[in-house]
Design a protein around this motif. Structure first.
Motif, PDB file in Angstrom:
ATOM      1  N   ASP A 118      43.598  34.054  51.900  1.00 48.84           N
ATOM      2  CA  ASP A 118      44.771  33.356  52.419  1.00 48.84           C
ATOM      3  C   ASP A 118      44.722  31.864  52.107  1.00 48.84           C
ATOM      4  N   ASP A 119      43.505  31.318  51.895  1.00 45.44           N
ATOM      5  CA  ASP A 119      43.370  29.896  51.600  1.00 45.44           C
ATOM      6  C   ASP A 119      43.463  29.591  50.110  1.00 45.44           C
ATOM      7  N   GLY A 120      43.754  30.623  49.303  1.00 44.10           N
ATOM      8  CA  GLY A 120      43.870  30.421  47.872  1.00 44.10           C
ATOM      9  C   GLY A 120      42.551  30.457  47.140  1.00 44.10           C
ATOM     10  N   ALA A 121      41.441  30.682  47.847  1.00 45.48           N
ATOM     11  CA  ALA A 121      40.129  30.743  47.215  1.00 45.48           C
ATOM     12  C   ALA A 121      39.832  32.162  46.740  1.00 45.48           C
ATOM     13  N   VAL A 122      39.047  32.261  45.674  1.00 45.23           N
ATOM     14  CA  VAL A 122      38.655  33.564  45.146  1.00 45.23           C
ATOM     15  C   VAL A 122      37.579  34.161  46.045  1.00 45.23           C
ATOM     16  N   ILE A 123      37.820  35.368  46.518  1.00 47.00           N
ATOM     17  CA  ILE A 123      36.855  36.045  47.382  1.00 47.00           C
ATOM     18  C   ILE A 123      35.712  36.598  46.544  1.00 47.00           C
ATOM     19  N   ASP A 124      34.484  36.450  47.025  1.00 43.51           N
ATOM     20  CA  ASP A 124      33.320  36.936  46.294  1.00 43.51           C
ATOM     21  C   ASP A 124      33.395  38.444  46.086  1.00 43.51           C
ATOM     22  N   GLY A 125      32.905  38.869  44.913  1.00 44.88           N
ATOM     23  CA  GLY A 125      32.780  40.286  44.646  1.00 44.88           C
ATOM     24  C   GLY A 125      34.067  40.950  44.214  1.00 44.88           C
ATOM     25  N   ALA A 126      33.899  42.176  43.716  1.00 44.32           N
ATOM     26  CA  ALA A 126      35.048  42.951  43.263  1.00 44.32           C
ATOM     27  C   ALA A 126      35.791  43.548  44.441  1.00 44.32           C
ATOM     28  N   VAL A 127      37.062  43.888  44.240  1.00 50.97           N
ATOM     29  CA  VAL A 127      37.819  44.584  45.279  1.00 50.97           C
ATOM     30  C   VAL A 127      37.264  45.987  45.446  1.00 50.97           C
ATOM     31  N   GLU A 128      37.559  46.609  46.572  1.00 53.97           N
ATOM     32  CA  GLU A 128      37.009  47.925  46.852  1.00 53.97           C
ATOM     33  C   GLU A 128      37.770  49.040  46.156  1.00 53.97           C
ATOM     34  N   GLU A 129      39.033  48.821  45.816  1.00 54.75           N
ATOM     35  CA  GLU A 129      39.846  49.868  45.225  1.00 54.75           C
ATOM     36  C   GLU A 129      39.232  50.373  43.917  1.00 54.75           C
TER      37      GLU A 129
END
Length: 395
Positions: A118-129
């Motif tokens: 939500d803050d525009g930052a890239v979340i660590d790691g790959a998505v779960e899908e």
């Protein structure tokens, strides 16, 4: 190109590519139409930070299952990503965490998806899908704004990525055969805005008659036939190869002259393509508003249905995509046709007002993207009967 180390990105960055409002409305009639070259527009999140434009190639690998390959990433490694296309549903699906091989550092490399917070930052790691789906909107493939493409190793992200991008949009590059699929339209008077002044002639004083053809499949595309080998041309040289100038009147207030079309004129050993700023940046998938504002141009346009004003005329050399060469002087051209142009979603102003409808002619159907439809189903279509063009709802 070296891998770049990840950093956080804030949400204030302007999103430059906006998805079309008609979600899932595919502009492709078949998988064969879907394959081809695509402009890839995205916002880079690694060392090449910011709005970027590249080109990718989509090829069919299994027509029965809709499997395709995506290649052409701007990397020394020739990585290829697999996807599945469902034209009827209007979706493209890419499996997450695809192993691509070893990179130049001999590290295992994957194509995988990440997500923005939500803050525009890239979340660590790959998505779960296990897979992520994009919508086919017209002739574009649009991924959700919070989905990030990554090429690297999701298990060792401290090493960075070769590619990390958000706002990924692929737009199909119009495929036009300059020789086949055209029919006679009318003659016109051509004031050359590309080459005459560059060789010392006054274009207005040297206007000449040219033949104009219309594309049989894409009714808003028109072609000036062989302008520089033409018997009336002051540059006449019948020893040269045949050439043409192709332009689009889909938007009569923003006429694009297609690049990568050999004009029939050589400059030394270089084959010259005639184009305008609008067509050149259209090839790179810039928006009309962006081009007008950035370059402070008056766009090429159609007046009274039959006068095409070519402004911002430029040339580039055949086979070199990303060159835009300016010839000498204020290069402005014009084409005055013997009858009005018909094209786009509706006739241009005044295009058929003086022509009686040909009710006996067999109807030809086109979707709202101007693509011919042989068996129309429920929906709104452009219908051409002889010289008459109308927009009709087909049940």
């Amino acid at each position: 190109m070296k891998k770049s180390y990840k950093i956080l990105f804030t949400a204030f960055i302007t999103v430059v590519m906006t998805a079309l409002s008609c979600k899932g409305a595919s502009g492709f009639s078949s998988l064969e139409d879907f394959a081809g070259r695509y402009n890839w527009d995205y916002f880079g999140l690694n060392g090449s930070y910011g709005e970027q434009h590249d080109q990718l190639i989509i090829e069919i690998t299994d027509a029965a299952t809709g499997e395709v390959s995506i290649s052409g990433f701007p990397l020394a490694q020739k990585f290829t990503v697999s996807a599945t296309v469902d034209i009827e549903a209007g979706i493209v699906t890419i499996t997450n965490k695809q192993y691509l091989g070893l990179d130049s550092d001999l590290d295992p490399t994957y194509f995988y998806f990440k997500r923005l917070g939500d803050d525009g930052a890239v979340i660590d790691g790959a998505v779960e899908e296990s897979a992520v789906t994009a919508d086919i909107e017209g002739t574009s493939i649009v991924w959700a704004e919070d989905i990030v493409w990554a090429i690297g190793d999701p298990a060792h992200e401290k090493n960075g990525w070769w590619i990390c991008s958000r706002n990924n949009v692929l737009t199909h590059v119009l495929k036009v055969d300059a020789r086949d699929g055209w029919k006679e339209y009318c003659n016109g008077t051509f004031v050359d805005g590309w080459l005459l002044r560059a060789v010392g002639f006054d274009p207005e004083a040297k206007a000449w008659t040219v033949a104009v053809e219309q594309n049989e499949e894409i009714p808003y595309l028109f072609k000036i036939v062989d302008p520089y080998r033409n018997q009336y041309s002051p540059l006449k040289d019948t020893s040269k190869e045949a050439g043409c100038i192709i332009f689009s009147v889909k938007d009569p207030d923003y006429v694009e002259v297609l690049p990568e079309v050999y004009s029939g004129f050589n400059s030394g050993s270089n084959k010259v393509n005639c184009l305008n700023v609008e067509g050149y940046y259209g090839m790179l998938n810039y928006t009309h508003d962006f081009v007008i504002k950035t370059f402070e141009i008056t766009p090429s346009s159609v007046e009274n249905g039959n006068v095409v004003h070519f402004r911002n005329c430029r040339v580039n050399w055949a086979g070199i995509l990303n060159t835009l060469n300016v010839t000498k002087g204020d290069m402005i051209g014009r084409l005055v046709l013997e009858k009005p142009l018909i094209g786009g979603d509706d006739p241009l102003p005044g295009a058929v007002t003086t022509v009686e409808a040909d009710t006996d002619a067999a109807p030809e159907y086109f979707n709202l993207q101007g693509v011919r439809v042989n068996n129309p189903s429920d929906g709104i279509y452009i219908v051409r009967r002889g010289h008459s063009v109308s927009k009709e709802y087909i049940k």
